[in-house]
Enzyme design. Sequence first.
Site, mmCIF file in Angstrom:
data_model
loop_
_atom_site.group_PDB
_atom_site.id
_atom_site.type_symbol
_atom_site.label_atom_id
_atom_site.label_comp_id
_atom_site.label_asym_id
_atom_site.label_seq_id
_atom_site.Cartn_x
_atom_site.Cartn_y
_atom_site.Cartn_z
ATOM 1 N N GLU A 158 8.685 -3.545 0.519
ATOM 2 C CA GLU A 158 8.478 -4.933 0.248
ATOM 3 C C GLU A 158 9.071 -5.380 -0.636
ATOM 4 O O GLU A 158 8.380 -5.813 -1.457
ATOM 5 C CB GLU A 158 7.011 -4.832 -0.739
ATOM 6 N N ASN A 201 10.218 -0.305 4.439
ATOM 7 C CA ASN A 201 8.550 -0.545 4.894
ATOM 8 C C ASN A 201 7.986 -2.229 4.038
ATOM 9 O O ASN A 201 8.560 -2.514 3.298
ATOM 10 C CB ASN A 201 8.282 0.246 3.847
ATOM 11 N N HIS A 237 -1.945 -3.653 7.091
ATOM 12 C CA HIS A 237 -2.829 -3.406 6.607
ATOM 13 C C HIS A 237 -3.796 -4.937 6.914
ATOM 14 O O HIS A 237 -3.866 -5.507 6.909
ATOM 15 C CB HIS A 237 -3.388 -3.782 5.149
ATOM 16 N N GLU A 266 0.461 2.149 6.574
ATOM 17 C CA GLU A 266 -0.359 2.243 6.166
ATOM 18 C C GLU A 266 -1.649 1.902 6.442
ATOM 19 O O GLU A 266 -1.692 1.089 6.295
ATOM 20 C CB GLU A 266 -0.337 1.678 4.700
ATOM 21 N N ASP A 268 -4.335 0.340 8.092
ATOM 22 C CA ASP A 268 -5.864 1.036 7.833
ATOM 23 C C ASP A 268 -7.028 -0.805 8.307
ATOM 24 O O ASP A 268 -5.980 -2.028 8.219
ATOM 25 C CB ASP A 268 -6.766 0.616 5.949
HETATM 26 O O1 9MR Z 1 -3.115 2.713 -1.855
HETATM 27 C C1 9MR Z 1 -2.304 2.720 -3.291
HETATM 28 C C2 9MR Z 1 -3.236 2.551 -4.398
HETATM 29 O O2 9MR Z 1 -4.357 3.244 -4.641
HETATM 30 C C3 9MR Z 1 -2.477 1.874 -6.036
HETATM 31 O O3 9MR Z 1 -3.919 1.248 -6.652
HETATM 32 C C4 9MR Z 1 -1.300 0.384 -4.863
HETATM 33 C C5 9MR Z 1 -0.909 0.310 -5.996
HETATM 34 O O4 9MR Z 1 -0.197 -0.493 -6.123
HETATM 35 O O5 9MR Z 1 -1.208 1.208 -3.947
HETATM 36 C C6 9MR Z 1 -1.784 1.672 -2.805
HETATM 37 O O6 9MR Z 1 -1.233 1.872 -2.077
HETATM 38 C C7 9MR Z 1 0.363 0.737 -1.830
HETATM 39 C C8 9MR Z 1 1.467 0.904 -1.130
HETATM 40 O O7 9MR Z 1 2.084 1.773 -1.875
HETATM 41 C C9 9MR Z 1 1.969 -0.184 -0.371
HETATM 42 N N1 9MR Z 1 1.567 -0.480 0.562
HETATM 43 C C10 9MR Z 1 0.562 -1.655 -0.007
HETATM 44 C C11 9MR Z 1 -0.483 -0.376 0.159
HETATM 45 C C12 9MR Z 1 -1.910 -0.618 -0.680
HETATM 46 O O8 9MR Z 1 -1.732 -1.537 -1.620
#
Ligand code: 9MR
Length: 450
Positions: A158, A201, A237, A266, A268
């Site tokens: 990101e 990513n 997402h 990722e 969903d």
């Molecule tokens: O799913 C993850 C969640 O449990 C955490 O609280 C969050 C914190 O930033 O991160 C989420 O996963 C993220 C991933 O690491 C990077 N892309 C976005 C995902 C969803 O927020």
Amino acid sequence: MSMIVRRLSRAATAGLVAAAALTAAAHSAEAADTLGSAAAGQGRYFGTAVAASHLGESDYAATLDREFSSVTPENEMKWDATEPSRGSFTFTSADRIVDHAQSQGMDVRGHTLVWHSQLPSWVSPLGAQDLRTAMNAHINGLMGHYKGEIHSWDVVNEAFQDGGSGARRSSPFQDKLGDGFIEEAFRTARAADPAAKLCYNDYNTDGVNAKSNAVYDMVKDFKSRGVPIDCVGFQSHFNSNSPVPSDYRHNLQRFADLGVDVQITELDIEGSGSAQAADYTKVVEACLAVSRCTGMTVWGVTDKYSWRSGGTPLLFDGDYNEKPAYGAVLSALGGSGGPGDPGDPGDPGDGASCTAMYTRTADWSSGYNGQVTITAGAEPISSWTATVTLPAQQSVSSLWNGTPTWSGNVMTVRPSWNGTLAAGASTSFGFTAAKNGSDAAPTVGTCTAS
Ligand code: 9MR
């Protein structure tokens, strides 16, 4: 110091791990009706994000182990989890996931090495030179610990801004080290574990837009200058504000044409029922249409633990029942439940679904009675099919309110008179089994409906 000891012990146990992986692979090859095995038939992996804290929940672990061939630790490999204070690494939770995955013969995606979020507070105040040193030490610490054990690493996550500009996102790395931090992270990563695929990513890069164009230009530049990059991850997402883009496949393909693998990392999709199922189908079909799309990962096993749980974006509901989206993905992957099979969401009766629940209703020393309750999902159904796998020694002497066919110790049961069920209504079939020395419970698999 503890990191070095652990690193050696991970390498020393590699032989045992390989043996366990072979057993698990042989086992899953028998099951043609899971996401992982169906994806393998297409030369892809099908993975999920996993949280170490849920591995002790039996339904969670059973669903994970049955269905998925790859895992991504959801939070356990992030900087705040692994190096909360400088130079002091903790791998307990991440190791738990990696050990579990290896015992099941699953691949592991490493997520993530350099990211502006979930950074411990000691990182941001560092000056440029110190930050560069800390970034490289962090990459070396993680990748060294898991050397040879990670299929793909999200090296940088990101780094581009949202909105139409295609600019880099402000972060300690960007602000102090400039654009070159990404290249440096990839070069350090390649040296740390030459066997791992190195991915960039990001999210909102799933279709062609200013942000994906900026990532595209960076990957093109990296390839032209020999900066080591092997793959691009598309987080995917999706929800009503951010739907599956119509040019999704085209976008994956243009990146693949740069000479990198692409992965859906990722996935969903918020929603439910046949609309959600149709969106999942689009994503799977797009990946399968791109030969360098090597695999897909959904961002969690069950809706109840999703980061967007209110949007019910995953393939299993909070009780680990397969949702219509599950059948759609399995079907798109060419697994059973495909076109023409009962329960295929693309067929007439679209949206038909059911769940199957097993209970032992009577028990004596040499045998027992089992009952499987079939419950229709949100739509009425006219037929159902449930599979029951018995422990090898056991045999079934009689069965009522259902019609069985057998393949080895797998019994596939269809209705006798009781196929038609209103939405949410239930019926059940029963059977008597001889234990023949095994008191273990049978396993009830996929329930499909039409
Ligand atoms: O799913 C993850 C969640 O449990 C955490 O609280 C969050 C914190 O930033 O991160 C989420 O996963 C993220 C991933 O690491 C990077 N892309 C976005 C995902 C969803 O927020």
